[in-house]
Design a protein around this motif. Structure first.
Motif: not given
Length: 212
Positions: A16, A19, A22-24, A26, A51, A53, A68
């Motif tokens: 977690r 994410f 790095k401000n991604i 999800f 994960l 995707d 990620v």
């Protein structure tokens, strides 16, 4: 992009963290601890994190971290943790488990909202770690021990305003310890843990209890 986790799981916390750091964006999905069908359907075994995707499904926390990490900006989480961090985790892992594991099947975590999920975890972990009642009876001994370890850790903490593989490895263990009541961390360690929880978007157990 969707990440399937158990909230209590330190390996899931690892996955977690990038994410948040790095401000991604999800989607976070909590699986019940006794739900075997969902993870087995996705990766062939009961394991988390997972994960999901466009490429399919991926297990293994550090593989997820590295994938990620490559999605946005400069890579931050390559290499290996500092030896001091690795050695600390190896040295104190048993004491951490003795404090954390018997307290883990707590409905503050979404995966333990049902009695069957709590019973499932307890049966599995008691087979490995011993009776939870016995571990809980030794709480004060283990707390005194981990205080020594936390005192030593204060001298080589990572920088909470940076983000490296050291954080990915260390913070999940410190977050796990937040389930232990009345465990006072040295001020620098508590400050690091609190700030990394904020930056990574993975709340401490005390915050989960406030929100419950």
């Amino acid at each position: 992009m969707k990440l399937y986790v158990y909230d209590h799981c330190p390996f899931c916390v690892r996955a977690r963290m990038p994410f948040g750091l790095k401000n991604i964006p999800f989607e976070l999905a909590f699986m019940a601890n006794d739900d075997e069908e969902t993870p087995i359907r996705m990766i062939g075994k009961k394991m988390a994190p997972i994960l999901e995707d466009k490429d399919g499904h991926m297990g293994e926390s550090l593989d997820i971290v590295h994938k990620v990490d490559g999605l946005s900006g400069e890579r931050l989480f390559g290499g290996t943790p500092r030896r001091e961090i690795s050695d600390w985790l190896k040295t104190w892992g048993g004491t951490v488990n003795a404090l954390v594991i018997p307290r883990t099947p707590d409905p503050v975590f979404p995966e333990f909202r049902t009695a069957s999920a709590r019973a499932y975890f307890t049966e599995k972990k008691e087979a490995t770690f011993g009776a939870f009642d016995g571990l809980l009876a030794e709480t004060e001994t283990h707390k005194a021990e981990i205080q020594k370890g936390l005192g030593a850790l204060a001298s080589f903490l990572p920088d909470a305003e940076a983000a490296t593989i050291d954080d990915i490895m260390l913070f999940p263990t410190l977050r796990s310890l937040s389930i232990v009541p009345d465990l006072t961390l040295p001020e620098p360690v508590e400050a690091y843990r609190t700030r990394m929880a904020e930056r990574s978007g993975v709340p401490l157990v005390s915050e989960l209890r406030k929100a419950a």
